[in-house]
Design an enzyme around this catalytic site. Structure first.
Site, PDB file in Angstrom:
ATOM      1  N   LYS A 220       0.695  -1.144   0.018  1.00  0.00           N
ATOM      2  CA  LYS A 220      -0.093  -0.017  -0.053  1.00  0.00           C
ATOM      3  C   LYS A 220       0.751   1.245   0.038  1.00  0.00           C
ATOM      4  O   LYS A 220       2.058   1.154   0.694  1.00  0.00           O
ATOM      5  CB  LYS A 220      -0.979   0.043   1.228  1.00  0.00           C
ATOM      6  N   GLU A 269      -7.590  12.925  12.827  1.00  0.00           N
ATOM      7  CA  GLU A 269      -6.746  11.717  13.329  1.00  0.00           C
ATOM      8  C   GLU A 269      -5.385  11.945  14.287  1.00  0.00           C
ATOM      9  O   GLU A 269      -4.761  12.458  14.058  1.00  0.00           O
ATOM     10  CB  GLU A 269      -5.838  11.219  11.830  1.00  0.00           C
ATOM     11  N   GLU A 313      -7.054  -1.580   3.730  1.00  0.00           N
ATOM     12  CA  GLU A 313      -6.332  -0.055   4.289  1.00  0.00           C
ATOM     13  C   GLU A 313      -6.405  -0.244   5.963  1.00  0.00           C
ATOM     14  O   GLU A 313      -5.413   0.110   6.488  1.00  0.00           O
ATOM     15  CB  GLU A 313      -6.961   1.112   3.464  1.00  0.00           C
ATOM     16  N   GLU A 448     -12.232  11.416  -3.912  1.00  0.00           N
ATOM     17  CA  GLU A 448     -12.148  11.210  -2.428  1.00  0.00           C
ATOM     18  C   GLU A 448     -11.082  12.375  -2.065  1.00  0.00           C
ATOM     19  O   GLU A 448     -11.272  13.014  -0.938  1.00  0.00           O
ATOM     20  CB  GLU A 448     -11.450   9.901  -2.156  1.00  0.00           C
TER      21      GLU A 448
END
EC number: 5.4.4.2
Length: 463
Positions: A220, A269, A313, A448
């Site tokens: 990823k 986050e 993810e 996104e």
């Protein structure tokens, strides 16, 4: 050295001048007093009159705000072991400082605010010329709002040649300015131009990354893109922070000034929080928009929970954070499955992590182990960072790096500096990224990132 009985500021300054002369080196003093409840935005606004750099932090899950003004001392590092280096300097600063704090509340006394770049091997070229790789600042004046209580910390580096009354007058004048007066920075920016930086090339990079992942080069990678805004006038920081705080109530609101430029954001986050040795971290990865009504919102949330790409993810992040925390904690608790975490315009997959930090470890030890998480870099960690450095067009600077604060009692919190913008007088660069795995679709990832840019765009007049 911590004192419980607080002498008058004149005595403290005089003692520090004498000590500086005796030891032949500057002396840092820190004096804390409780004050009437003070509005943090008004304090931030009035601080610009001191012509000192400003910093701002608001926690996402509690009533806790820090506003820093000026610099009593900066701790810098550009070393690959930057977290350890800053920790070592911080420990030395604390040992030599005289702290007068009868309250012992978190975020008072000696406190550092600042952040770190995403990648130590990227230089601080445009647009990050004024931001060193790592910078933690002990403010000269610090407002701490905790619930309904406010505290004002004054930190001063005293030299043996300083004059007592001059220092005292300076402090009293600054206090009066910061705590009284009217607002001036009230206007949100008027955007005159928006430029997307190479959007089609970015989509091609996403496509290349998916093929490289399929070929086994990595699992990823998170790829970010940039847009640039121009404004009619210079930014009024307090107005921007106030609007961010109003519109992004579930996010960490931050701002760090360096060289007259401001790095600001509203990030959902958390990287890690430590308070009284209790650690909290957050696995936040996997994204879908909010629905137009409750029914559509619920349907989108269920799609997110059951989407293989987003679950993959998220699982990368959970696994990595678990491994990092296990190295320095005990009593670790991590739910088996994520839940949906709704924000104003997005929904994320969310898994909380709680633990107790082992004695001998600090907040920065954990930050060093966690950064960058797979939500910001990718998997494997070093391969993904190398890939970003080699292929991404933008210079990330502090974007996606750890940003936050810590105090002299091993309390502190760092968030991940996403949903952010670097403001330069009458212009700004905005950043957003997305996680790319083998079945990622470039157009969907582009959309996104557009959704992730909206909160900052709306505050800066771009939509």
């Amino acid at each position: 050295m911590l004192h419980t009985k607080i002498p008058q500021i004149e005595e403290i300054v005089e003692g520090a001048i004498n000590k500086a002369a005796l030891l032949g080196e500057p002396q840092l003093i820190s004096v804390v007093k409780q004050i009437d409840k003070t509005n943090s935005i008004s304090f931030l606004d009035r601080a610009h009159k001191l012509d000192e750099h400003r910093s701002y932090w608001r926690s996402a899950d509690e009533e806790f705000v820090l506003v820093g003004v000026g610099s009593a001392q900066k701790i810098l590092s550009s070393d690959q072991h930057r977290f350890n280096e800053i920790e070592a300097v911080w420990n030395e600063v604390q040992q030599k400082a005289d702290v007068f704090d009868p309250h012992h509340e978190k975020g008072t006394g000696l406190v550092c605010l600042g952040g770190f770049s995403f990648d130590t091997e990227q230089d601080n070229a445009y647009p990050w010329e004024h931001f060193p790789d790592s910078q933690m600042t002990i403010p000269m004046y610090l407002l701490t709002n905790k619930g309904n209580q406010s505290y004002l910390t004054t930190n001063i580096l005293i030299l043996e040649e300083d004059h007592k009354q001059q220092i005292v007058n300076q402090v009293e004048e600054a206090h009066a300015l910061l705590l009284d007066g009217s607002r001036e920075e009230t206007q949100l920016p008027a955007c005159t131009d928006i430029e997307e930086i190479e959007p089609e090339e970015w989509k091609l990079l996403v496509d290349k990354a998916t093929n490289d992942i399929k070929n086994g080069e990595l699992e990823k990678v998170v790829l970010a893109r940039e847009i640039r805004l121009q404004f009619k006038n210079d930014i009024e920081l307090a107005a921007v922070i106030e609007k961010l705080a109003e519109s992004q109530s579930q996010s960490y609101i931050f701002s760090v000034e360096s060289g007259g430029h401001h790095f600001v954001g509203a990030t959902p986050e958390r990287l890690v929080k430590v308070e009284n040795q209790e650690l909290v971290s957050t696995c936040l990865a996997g994204t879908i928009p909010r629905g137009r009504d409750n029914e559509e919102d619920h349907r989108f949330g269920q799609e997110l929970l059951n989407d293989p790409k987003n679950r993959q993810e998220h699982d990368f992040v959970v696994k990595m954070i678990r491994n990092a925390v296990e190295a320095c904690c005990y009593d670790i608790e991590i739910p088996e499955k994520p839940v949906v975490y709704p924000l104003s315009n997005l929904q994320h997959l969310y898994t909380p992590v709680t633990a107790t930090l082992e004695e001998g470890y600090t907040l920065l030890d954990v930050v060093a182990r966690l950064h960058p998480t797979p939500a910001l870099g990718g998997m494997p960690q070093q391969k993904s960072v190398d890939y970003i450095r080699s292929h991404e067009a933008l210079n990330r600077g502090w974007y996606a790096g750890p940003i936050g604060w810590f105090d002299g009692r091993n309390n502190g919190e760092f968030a991940v500096a996403i949903r952010s913008a670097l403001i330069r007088e009458d212009g700004a660069s905005l950043f957003a990224g997305c996680g790319v795995v083998e079945d990622s679709d470039p157009e969907a990832e582009y959309v996104e990132t557009g959704v992730k840019l909206k909160p900052m765009l709306s505050v800066l007049g771009g939509s």
